[in-house]
Each structure stands twice: as C-alpha cells, then as structure tokens.
Design a protein around this motif. Structure first.
Motif, mmCIF file in Angstrom:
data_model
loop_
_atom_site.group_PDB
_atom_site.id
_atom_site.type_symbol
_atom_site.label_atom_id
_atom_site.label_comp_id
_atom_site.label_asym_id
_atom_site.label_seq_id
_atom_site.Cartn_x
_atom_site.Cartn_y
_atom_site.Cartn_z
ATOM 1 N N VAL A 1 0.680 -1.238 0.125
ATOM 2 C CA VAL A 1 -0.092 -0.006 0.041
ATOM 3 C C VAL A 1 0.860 1.202 -0.051
ATOM 4 C CG1 VAL A 1 -1.822 1.262 1.419
ATOM 5 C CG2 VAL A 1 -1.862 -1.317 1.208
ATOM 6 N N TYR B 1 1.858 1.788 -3.493
ATOM 7 C CA TYR B 1 0.717 2.722 -4.164
ATOM 8 C C TYR B 1 0.898 4.101 -3.884
ATOM 9 C CZ TYR B 1 -3.957 4.260 -4.832
ATOM 10 O OH TYR B 1 -5.065 5.025 -4.961
ATOM 11 N N LEU B 2 0.825 4.547 -2.518
ATOM 12 C CA LEU B 2 0.740 5.792 -2.264
ATOM 13 C C LEU B 2 2.016 6.657 -2.767
ATOM 14 C CD1 LEU B 2 -0.455 5.450 1.302
ATOM 15 C CD2 LEU B 2 -1.814 6.152 -0.585
ATOM 16 N N TYR C 1 -7.734 8.879 -5.015
ATOM 17 C CA TYR C 1 -7.492 7.541 -4.400
ATOM 18 C C TYR C 1 -8.766 6.854 -4.046
ATOM 19 C CZ TYR C 1 -2.805 9.630 -3.888
ATOM 20 O OH TYR C 1 -1.506 10.374 -3.923
ATOM 21 N N THR D 1 -10.113 3.223 -2.183
ATOM 22 C CA THR D 1 -9.965 1.995 -1.275
ATOM 23 C C THR D 1 -10.464 0.722 -1.909
ATOM 24 O OG1 THR D 1 -11.815 2.597 0.109
ATOM 25 C CG2 THR D 1 -9.614 3.534 0.816
ATOM 26 N N ILE E 1 -4.767 3.989 2.906
ATOM 27 C CA ILE E 1 -4.865 4.687 1.875
ATOM 28 C C ILE E 1 -5.739 6.044 2.344
ATOM 29 C CG2 ILE E 1 -6.239 4.991 -0.192
ATOM 30 C CD1 ILE E 1 -5.688 1.926 -0.553
#
Length: 190
Positions: free
Chosen positions: A146, A149-150, A167, A169, A190
């Motif tokens: 995660v 991803y960020l 963004y 979830t 997220i």
C-alpha cells in the motif's frame, strides 16, 4: 451500483469546484443534493482517466444506468481513448494500447505501468483527473504494498501537478472472510 457511481460523480463534482480535500463514501446517495451548476461544470470542463479491474467496471455500468434514468447525467466512456461528446462527462476507460482491464501493474505498480499512465496523460492534456480502482488486491497485500501505491501516486502527482489523482480504497466489506482486518488496515492506510 448507482450508489457507488454517485461516489465518483460526487467526488468529481466537488473536486471540480473545491480545491480542499473531500472524502465521499458509500453513504452519499442523493443526486439531487449536487447543485446542477456543478454537474454542468463537470460535463463542460472535466475529462477523466479511469483505470480499473472488474469491480471498478461497476462504476461504468452504474453511470450508464444513471444516464438512462436521466439524460441530464450524460456520460461517455471511451474504450482506451478519450471520447469527445458535447455537454457530457467524458471518461478515458483503461490505458492506451487496447486494454481496459487494468491491474495495478498496468497503472502504478511497475515502471511500465507508470509509463502507461504517463502516456495517457501526456497524450490527452485535457484530462485533469485520474484514478485507479481496486478489486480484491488489498485483501492479502501488506503495508509495504500500500505504501508503494501511495509513493507511486505521489510521484505521478509531482510529475502532473495539473492532474488530480483520485485515491480509491478496496471494498468496504466482502462476506465473512479472513481478510477483513487486513483489508480494513490497508483501506485506512490509503
């Protein structure tokens, strides 16, 4: 399905008008609460890049259903291209090269995926909103995944400051399974 689609429509409506962070969830279900001038503004001014796997396709189906019920909510999805329709919310669905079923590796999780996203944005300068919608990937992935991803999204944001990256979830809930806690923590991250 209509309620999920409203989340995206509402997010884009609010994002087009406001510059502050706005979080819209599954409880936002009243289309009539969105001022018509916001919807008109999105239809006139917003082109959207949307990458997704199977669950993300529900937003496309839901948006089409809303439009069928009320043509005021005009939307056009282009298969791996940006449609050009007047007074319509236009959506580039997928990535260039003929694929609209987009895994993380095809949007943010690999160098090739990041380049595919860059290509869409570079070749379609009118797109000022882009998003990747999850399927079940966050059920069993870890914190580092995660965070990657960020980090990738932050990199894209720095390269394309004129684009708002939305963004998503993962599912809020999905049956009674062993992945609920992990999915919850990933969504919270997220």
């Amino acid at each position: 399905m209509k309620n999920i689609t409203l989340v995206v429509f509402s997010l884009l409506m609010f994002a087009a008008i406001a510059s502050a962070q706005i979080i819209i969830d599954h409880t936002c279900t009243d289309l009539s609460s969105i001022p018509t001038e916001w919807i008109d503004s999105v239809k006139a001014n917003v082109d959207f890049h949307y990458a997704h796997t199977s669950h993300g396709g529900q937003l496309c189906v839901g948006a089409d259903s809303i439009e069928s019920d009320n043509p005021f909510y005009a939307v056009e999805f282009g298969y791996c291209s940006l449609p050009s329709a007047p007074n319509t919310f236009c959506v580039f669905d997928g990535q260039e090269g003929g694929d609209d079923y987009i895994y993380p590796e095809m949007y943010w999780a690999t160098a090739d995926g990041m380049n595919m996203t860059r290509d869409v944005l570079n070749h379609n300068p009118s797109i000022h909103y882009s998003a990747f919608a999850w399927c079940g990937q966050l059920y069993d992935e870890d914190y580092a995944y995660v965070q990657a991803y960020l980090d990738s999204m932050s990199e894209l944001e720095s390269e394309f400051p004129e684009v708002t990256f939305i963004y998503f979830t993962s599912h809020a809930q999905y049956g009674d399974d062993d992945y609920g806690a992990n999915r919850y923590y990933n969504n919270e991250h997220i």
